[in-house]
Design an enzyme around this catalytic site. Structure first.
Site, PDB file in Angstrom:
ATOM      1  N   ASP A 129       0.892  -1.296  -0.285  1.00 44.85           N
ATOM      2  CA  ASP A 129       0.044  -0.061   0.006  1.00 44.85           C
ATOM      3  C   ASP A 129       1.093   1.484   0.085  1.00 44.85           C
ATOM      4  OD1 ASP A 129       1.280  -0.138   2.842  1.00 44.85           O
ATOM      5  OD2 ASP A 129      -1.094   0.399   3.534  1.00 44.85           O
ATOM      6  N   SER A 130       1.928   1.217   0.202  1.00 33.77           N
ATOM      7  CA  SER A 130       2.786   2.220  -0.116  1.00 33.77           C
ATOM      8  C   SER A 130       3.159   2.790  -1.114  1.00 33.77           C
ATOM      9  CB  SER A 130       4.388   1.286   0.329  1.00 33.77           C
ATOM     10  OG  SER A 130       4.381   0.704  -1.089  1.00 33.77           O
TER      11      SER A 130
ATOM     12  N   LYS B  60      -0.451  -9.704   2.710  1.00 35.26           N
ATOM     13  CA  LYS B  60       0.216  -9.299   3.878  1.00 35.26           C
ATOM     14  C   LYS B  60      -0.375  -7.931   4.827  1.00 35.26           C
ATOM     15  CE  LYS B  60       3.237  -5.725   3.912  1.00 35.26           C
ATOM     16  NZ  LYS B  60       2.674  -4.623   4.773  1.00 35.26           N
TER      17      LYS B  60
ATOM     18  N   GLU C  22      -0.427  -5.961   8.307  1.00 35.17           N
ATOM     19  CA  GLU C  22       0.144  -4.931   9.860  1.00 35.17           C
ATOM     20  C   GLU C  22      -0.480  -5.585  11.176  1.00 35.17           C
ATOM     21  OE1 GLU C  22       0.384  -0.764   8.895  1.00 35.17           O
ATOM     22  OE2 GLU C  22       1.706  -1.325   7.273  1.00 35.17           O
TER      23      GLU C  22
ATOM     24  N   GLU D  26      10.193  -4.463  10.223  1.00 36.53           N
ATOM     25  CA  GLU D  26      10.920  -3.420   9.310  1.00 36.53           C
ATOM     26  C   GLU D  26      11.103  -2.114  10.211  1.00 36.53           C
ATOM     27  OE1 GLU D  26       7.169  -1.260   6.772  1.00 36.53           O
ATOM     28  OE2 GLU D  26       8.701   0.819   6.609  1.00 36.53           O
TER      29      GLU D  26
END
Ligand code: KIV
Length: 284
Positions: free
Chosen positions: A48-49, A117, A119, A186
């Site tokens: 989603d970056s 994925k 978070e 990260e």
């Protein structure tokens, strides 16, 4: 388009078993998906970056499922054999387990993903369990989690203090128990990443700015090619300055059009003399 075999989860575990690092990059479109597959990358994350790298938002929060599906489909068309991961955008899984399962399912059904994925730590284990129980492989994401940037107070290393590091180690164990086959760390200190990797039993640990002691590495495509103008994170080595190449190319184009050196005959299309004469005779 490519002769390589399709990458699967057993193949990723085999690499880990043989001590071969897994290579992972973000990708957001057809041409870079194609190039990554040709270069032999194991995995692509349609992160989603893309909200920041492709759409120019200040954060990842405005990204929608529609944005994600459109870009993920494009990458898949360029990279049919890469292990493709769809990144669950903000509020596509936080509201409930059911929302999480439905949106994870969209990545699989509409964009031919191999995994999703999401978070978050212990608070996300019920989402992970629901997704995995629906037959969808899930990847966890700990440390700096950009969707929580406001709560984290900015883009900072996570787990520098012992207490916070212990929380990340516990969260990794909880995610593994809930069924994630892979966890991305990260911006976690290298020795904390090493402790998590050593403790992982049936889970692959990946590093983004978390040092070399994981089972593989992830980088953001735009960072590694000088394509993100706003900032350059420390963890991003620039492997080639495509941004500079493009900037110089566009400057040269502007100059050549302005001084009439572009286009040249090889850059346009003509009409045969007889056809042209006939055309003229048809005009008054
Ligand atoms: O969206 C993304 O590209 C990510 C990376 C920052 C890991 O989640």
């Amino acid at each position: 388009m490519s002769e390589r075999k399709k990458t699967t989860i057993p193949m990723l575990f085999e690499k880990v078993g043989n001590g071969i690092p897994i290579t992972w990059l973000t990708g957001y479109d057809f041409p870079t998906g194609y190039l990554q597959e040709q270069a032999g990358i194991d995995m692509i994350l349609v992160g989603d970056s893309l909200g920041m790298t492709m759409l120019g938002y200040e954060s990842t929060l405005p990204v929608t499922m529609e944005d994600m599906i459109r870009h993920t489909q494009a990458v898949r068309r360029g990279a049919p054999n890469v292990f493709l991961v769809g990144d669950m955008p903000y509020m596509s899984y936080q509201p409930s387990v059911e929302t999480a399962i439905r949106n994870a399912g969209r990545f699989m059904a509409e964009a031919a993903c191999d995994a999703i994925k999401l978070e978050g730590g212990i608070e996300m284990t019920d989402r992970v369990r629901g997704i995995v129980n629906s037959g969808i492989p899930a990847i966890g994401h700990l440390g700096l989690t950009p969707q929580s940037i406001s709560a984290l107070g900015g883009y900072k290393v996570q787990g520098k203090g012992a207490l916070q590091a212990k929380k990340i180690i516990d969260a990794a164990k909880a995610l593994e128990k809930a069924g994630t086959f892979m966890i991305l760390l990260e911006m976690v200190p290298d020795r904390v990443c090493k402790l998590i990797t050593e403790r992982a039993e049936n889970c692959i640990i990946m590093s983004l700015g978390s040092g070399p002691e994981a089972h593989g590495q992830l980088l953001i495509f735009h960072d590694m090619f000088g394509l993100y103008p706003r900032f350059k994170p420390r963890m991003a080595k620039v492997f080639g300055n495509a941004g500079e190449v493009i900037l110089n190319g566009v400057k040269q184009y502007v100059e050549e059009v302005n001084n009439n050196t572009f286009p040249q005959p090889e850059n346009w299309f003509g009409i045969k003399d007889d056809e042209y004469e006939e055309l003229l005779s048809m005009l008054d």
